[in-house]
Design an enzyme around this catalytic site. Sequence first.
Site, PDB file in Angstrom:
ATOM      1  N   ASP A  47      -7.046  -3.308  -1.269  1.00  0.00           N
ATOM      2  CA  ASP A  47      -6.681  -2.600  -2.507  1.00  0.00           C
ATOM      3  C   ASP A  47      -7.916  -1.886  -3.044  1.00  0.00           C
ATOM      4  O   ASP A  47      -9.051  -2.284  -2.780  1.00  0.00           O
ATOM      5  CB  ASP A  47      -6.159  -3.592  -3.555  1.00  0.00           C
ATOM      6  CG  ASP A  47      -5.281  -2.935  -4.613  1.00  0.00           C
ATOM      7  OD1 ASP A  47      -4.054  -3.214  -4.628  1.00  0.00           O
ATOM      8  OD2 ASP A  47      -5.808  -2.141  -5.437  1.00  0.00           O
ATOM      9  N   ASP A  68     -10.321   2.789  -1.216  1.00  0.00           N
ATOM     10  CA  ASP A  68      -9.212   3.735  -1.286  1.00  0.00           C
ATOM     11  C   ASP A  68      -8.642   3.927   0.118  1.00  0.00           C
ATOM     12  O   ASP A  68      -9.318   4.466   1.009  1.00  0.00           O
ATOM     13  CB  ASP A  68      -9.729   5.061  -1.856  1.00  0.00           C
ATOM     14  CG  ASP A  68      -8.635   6.108  -1.984  1.00  0.00           C
ATOM     15  OD1 ASP A  68      -7.558   5.956  -1.370  1.00  0.00           O
ATOM     16  OD2 ASP A  68      -8.874   7.099  -2.689  1.00  0.00           O
ATOM     17  N   ASN A  92       2.125  -1.178   1.557  1.00  0.00           N
ATOM     18  CA  ASN A  92       2.774  -1.291   0.251  1.00  0.00           C
ATOM     19  C   ASN A  92       2.098  -0.475  -0.851  1.00  0.00           C
ATOM     20  O   ASN A  92       2.746  -0.068  -1.808  1.00  0.00           O
ATOM     21  CB  ASN A  92       2.808  -2.774  -0.136  1.00  0.00           C
ATOM     22  CG  ASN A  92       3.128  -2.979  -1.597  1.00  0.00           C
ATOM     23  OD1 ASN A  92       4.282  -2.901  -2.017  1.00  0.00           O
ATOM     24  ND2 ASN A  92       2.095  -3.224  -2.404  1.00  0.00           N
ATOM     25  N   TYR A 107       6.480  12.338  -5.455  1.00  0.00           N
ATOM     26  CA  TYR A 107       6.790  10.937  -5.132  1.00  0.00           C
ATOM     27  C   TYR A 107       8.041  10.866  -4.249  1.00  0.00           C
ATOM     28  O   TYR A 107       8.072  10.136  -3.257  1.00  0.00           O
ATOM     29  CB  TYR A 107       6.997  10.150  -6.425  1.00  0.00           C
ATOM     30  CG  TYR A 107       7.193   8.655  -6.239  1.00  0.00           C
ATOM     31  CD1 TYR A 107       6.096   7.799  -6.166  1.00  0.00           C
ATOM     32  CD2 TYR A 107       8.468   8.098  -6.155  1.00  0.00           C
ATOM     33  CE1 TYR A 107       6.263   6.429  -6.018  1.00  0.00           C
ATOM     34  CE2 TYR A 107       8.649   6.732  -5.999  1.00  0.00           C
ATOM     35  CZ  TYR A 107       7.544   5.902  -5.940  1.00  0.00           C
ATOM     36  OH  TYR A 107       7.726   4.533  -5.786  1.00  0.00           O
ATOM     37  N   LYS A 135       8.122   9.336  -0.477  1.00  0.00           N
ATOM     38  CA  LYS A 135       8.919   8.143  -0.114  1.00  0.00           C
ATOM     39  C   LYS A 135      10.014   8.480   0.907  1.00  0.00           C
ATOM     40  O   LYS A 135      10.385   7.638   1.718  1.00  0.00           O
ATOM     41  CB  LYS A 135       9.490   7.500  -1.377  1.00  0.00           C
ATOM     42  CG  LYS A 135       8.416   6.883  -2.287  1.00  0.00           C
ATOM     43  CD  LYS A 135       7.650   5.742  -1.595  1.00  0.00           C
ATOM     44  CE  LYS A 135       6.688   5.045  -2.532  1.00  0.00           C
ATOM     45  NZ  LYS A 135       5.989   3.898  -1.892  1.00  0.00           N
TER      46      LYS A 135
END
Length: 256
Positions: free
Chosen positions: A40, A66, A93, A159, A163
């Site tokens: 993360d 990152d 994720n 977004y 996705k």
Amino acid sequence: MTSTEGFEGRGVVVTGAASGIGRATAWKFAQGGAKVLVADVDRTGTEAVVGEIEAAGGTALAVVGDLSDQRVVDDVAGRAVEAFGGVDVLVNNAGIMDRMSALGETDDAEWERVIRINLTAPFLLTRAVVPHMLAAGRGSIVFTASEASLRGSTAGAAYTASKHGIVGLVKSLAVMYRGQGIRANAIAPGPTATAIRVDAAEEAHGPAVVGQLSGATMGRFGSAEEQAAAIVFLASDAASFVNGAVLPVDDAWAAV
Ligand SMILES: NC(=O)c1ccc[n+]([C@@H]2O[C@H](COP(=O)([O-])OP(=O)(O)OC[C@H]3O[C@@H](n4cnc5c(N)ncnc54)[C@H](O)[C@@H]3O)[C@@H](O)[C@H]2O)c1
């Protein structure tokens, strides 16, 4: 059999695991006896999760950075292979929201940031991990897609495109590596209580459109643990015949 059985000693990488769905997923795998690499960009959150898993008797390893940076990606894959001897499960994720901008309001910076983190970063990490899975003859990859992978009424253009792109990666991986021990699937979460935030521009008309379309149909908010349970199931041998699937985890929103 509980969903976390079968992971004893397995090497698992979870991205975006300092918070929300990723954090709950890292915990579930650790409780099942897996060795978990927590990746993360948030140093404090990452170190907290690793510390908590270790304090509970589990095995965890932190990589802070990152994930849209190839060097960080190489570090994640390299350290997982070095520490665990391979990667049995990769959970892509980590992700960010866009500003809910309609396409005509989306500037280059919003587009590039969201696509880079939500779509390119999982591509880079999966590309780094697949050769190790092929060499081992086994591996399970789970992506966190979104309700925005299924419809155009949940977020902005960037977004939604990112996705939908995840669904393409899942299907391509599943077909291309079928028969070589690798499975790829995704969850498509509905609204879930996490730290994710929308930073909508005041003048954007996206939020009004999205709110109007989705308000009555989206169902209740889910928990990060409910999403994590679905990720662990898809990664597990209980899902050995599930490959290339995008599983809505959304209190029937996708069914409306
Ligand atoms: N919460 C929801 O309602 C919802 C719905 C659908 C899909 N999702 C997806 O679930 C995933 C997890 O989000 P969440 O809801 O748990 O949010 P969250 O903000 O709680 O967790 C996301 C984590 O990703 C990390 N991250 C962001 N950019 C990163 C980068 N470049 N490199 C490394 N780490 C990075 C963040 O630091 C954070 O810890 C995301 O892909 C998100 O798009 C969430």
